[in-house]
Design a protein around this motif. Sequence first.
Motif, short mmCIF file in Angstrom:
data_model
loop_
_atom_site.label_atom_id
_atom_site.label_comp_id
_atom_site.label_asym_id
_atom_site.label_seq_id
_atom_site.Cartn_x
_atom_site.Cartn_y
_atom_site.Cartn_z
N GLY A 192 0.81 -1.21 0.00
CA GLY A 192 0.00 0.00 0.00
C GLY A 192 0.85 1.26 0.00
O GLY A 192 0.54 2.24 -0.71
N THR A 193 1.92 1.25 0.77
CA THR A 193 2.82 2.40 0.82
C THR A 193 3.48 2.64 -0.53
O THR A 193 3.58 3.78 -0.99
N LEU A 194 3.92 1.56 -1.19
CA LEU A 194 4.56 1.69 -2.50
C LEU A 194 3.60 2.28 -3.53
O LEU A 194 3.99 3.10 -4.37
N PHE A 195 2.33 1.87 -3.48
CA PHE A 195 1.34 2.42 -4.40
C PHE A 195 1.06 3.89 -4.11
O PHE A 195 0.93 4.70 -5.03
N LEU A 196 0.95 4.23 -2.83
CA LEU A 196 0.63 5.62 -2.47
C LEU A 196 1.76 6.58 -2.77
O LEU A 196 1.53 7.77 -3.01
N VAL A 197 3.00 6.09 -2.74
CA VAL A 197 4.13 6.99 -2.95
C VAL A 197 4.38 7.25 -4.44
O VAL A 197 5.16 8.14 -4.80
N GLN A 198 3.70 6.50 -5.31
CA GLN A 198 3.84 6.71 -6.75
C GLN A 198 3.34 8.11 -7.13
O GLN A 198 2.33 8.59 -6.61
N PRO A 199 4.01 8.79 -8.06
CA PRO A 199 3.58 10.14 -8.47
C PRO A 199 2.15 10.18 -8.98
O PRO A 199 1.47 11.21 -8.85
N SER A 200 1.67 9.09 -9.55
CA SER A 200 0.31 9.06 -10.08
C SER A 200 -0.75 8.99 -8.98
O SER A 200 -1.94 9.14 -9.25
N SER A 201 -0.32 8.77 -7.72
CA SER A 201 -1.26 8.64 -6.60
C SER A 201 -1.41 9.93 -5.81
O SER A 201 -2.31 10.01 -4.96
N HIS A 202 -0.55 10.90 -6.03
CA HIS A 202 -0.65 12.14 -5.26
C HIS A 202 -0.22 13.33 -6.11
O HIS A 202 0.29 13.17 -7.22
N GLY A 203 -0.45 14.49 -5.56
CA GLY A 203 -0.18 15.71 -6.31
C GLY A 203 1.22 16.27 -6.15
O GLY A 203 1.48 17.40 -6.56
N GLY A 204 2.11 15.51 -5.53
CA GLY A 204 3.50 15.94 -5.42
C GLY A 204 3.93 16.35 -4.04
O GLY A 204 5.11 16.63 -3.80
N GLN A 205 2.98 16.39 -3.06
CA GLN A 205 3.34 16.84 -1.72
C GLN A 205 3.35 15.72 -0.70
O GLN A 205 3.29 15.97 0.51
N VAL A 206 3.43 14.45 -1.14
CA VAL A 206 3.40 13.31 -0.23
C VAL A 206 4.78 12.63 -0.23
O VAL A 206 5.22 12.09 -1.24
N SER A 207 5.44 12.67 0.92
CA SER A 207 6.76 12.04 1.05
C SER A 207 6.58 10.55 1.37
O SER A 207 5.47 10.06 1.56
#
Length: 451
Positions: free
Chosen positions: A37-52
């Motif tokens: 789940g962490t690997l999927f959420l950290v992908q650029p396609s999953s967030h707008g650029g402000q998620v470390s």
Amino acid sequence: MTPLWRTSFAFGLQQDNSRWSEAKLILGSFLAILMVGTLFLVQPSSHGGQVSVIDALFTATSAISVTGLGVVDTGTAFTLQGQIILILLMEIGGLGQMTMTVLLLALLSKRVSLRQQVLAKEALGQEGSINIVRLVKRIILFAFIAQLIGTGLMAIRWVPELGWAHGLYVSFFHAASAFNNAGFSLFANNLMDYRDDPLISLTIAGLLILGGIGFTVIVDVFRKRRWRRFKLHTKLMLAVTPLLLLAGTLMFWLLEHNNPDTLGNAPFSRQMLAAFFHSASARTAGFNTVDIGHFTPAALLFMMMLMFIGAGTSSTGGGIKVTTFSVVMLSTRAFLTKQPHVTAFGRTIGPQVVTKSLAIIIVSTMVLFLAMFLLMMTESLPFDKVMFEVVSAFATVGLSTGITASLSEPGKLVLVLVMICGRLGPLTLAFMLARPFETRIKYPEENVYTG
């Protein structure tokens, strides 16, 4: 021929090793899903650029542990892909990884092993001979129908406001989050804009209660349909849950009805609606219709007590569980009234259950104190806010006084560990750290002066 005592002792060790092995399996599968789940959420396609990476780990942990604490705004920080991943993690976390494993194997026409059946039966609080695959399918169907009904009810409000596509999606997201007691919201201020809306408040509260009462109780009620035939566990849940809801509603109203920052500026009916909502939400949900940071200290303390108690066993909620709290209170009553046994509804509760309940509370308290100590070392925040945040994370509630996003990276990692411990249960981790060892040696009894 092997002596009987050696055979019995070996059997005891096998049972302990099995329990230890089961704890490892549960923890291992949980961590595996968390990492994916962490690997999927950290992908650029999953967030707008402000998620470390740390924020993605924290959010994934919060979702799979159905906590709802957030370090970023879910509605704006994550794209549609990221939000769908959160829904999947909430569903897996709420229904349980063993339940989802059995369902997946059944859908793939694979054989469910005996060990997987035993683990699923334990997770769902079932005993005796039972078709676990059929039961799991019915539970999944029940959860889907409940969320579908919740979606339909909330769509009455949000479709006119947001349009058909987005309104239905927002309604489903909140229905899934509510039934799984996760507390994630797509609105920046959670549900504060709907404090006076009975449709949204009562629908969310209904889903919270339904998901938090526990699948064991739901199965028992549907099977037996009569109070006298219910299991003692079911009777305790059905009796104590309304009492906690009523006590929470009355206390929140008494403590907050004169507070202009929370309930003070609303008419009586709306005050009671908000008080009831937070009574239901405090026991592991994480939704809020008023600003928790403006609650009085007394209300925050009472909310921490409700969070610590939590929801039902084998439910989508956390905490020490309602039945654990009930057993300890019943055993206290038995001691004070000098009763030889702990009883409820014409049944005797065994000493092993009482001991387990006490152990859960002691281990939970130790975890809370350790986490508070670590956060006080890593953060420069008031103690009451740190205490509230830790209890909320451990009980997988997700309510916050507003300090989560400001935590340092070490502080976020501390809460990640607390959420994992709270979701898996402190005793599961205790079995991991202290390998159980059975002995048949019995020493003479001697009195110890206590109290």
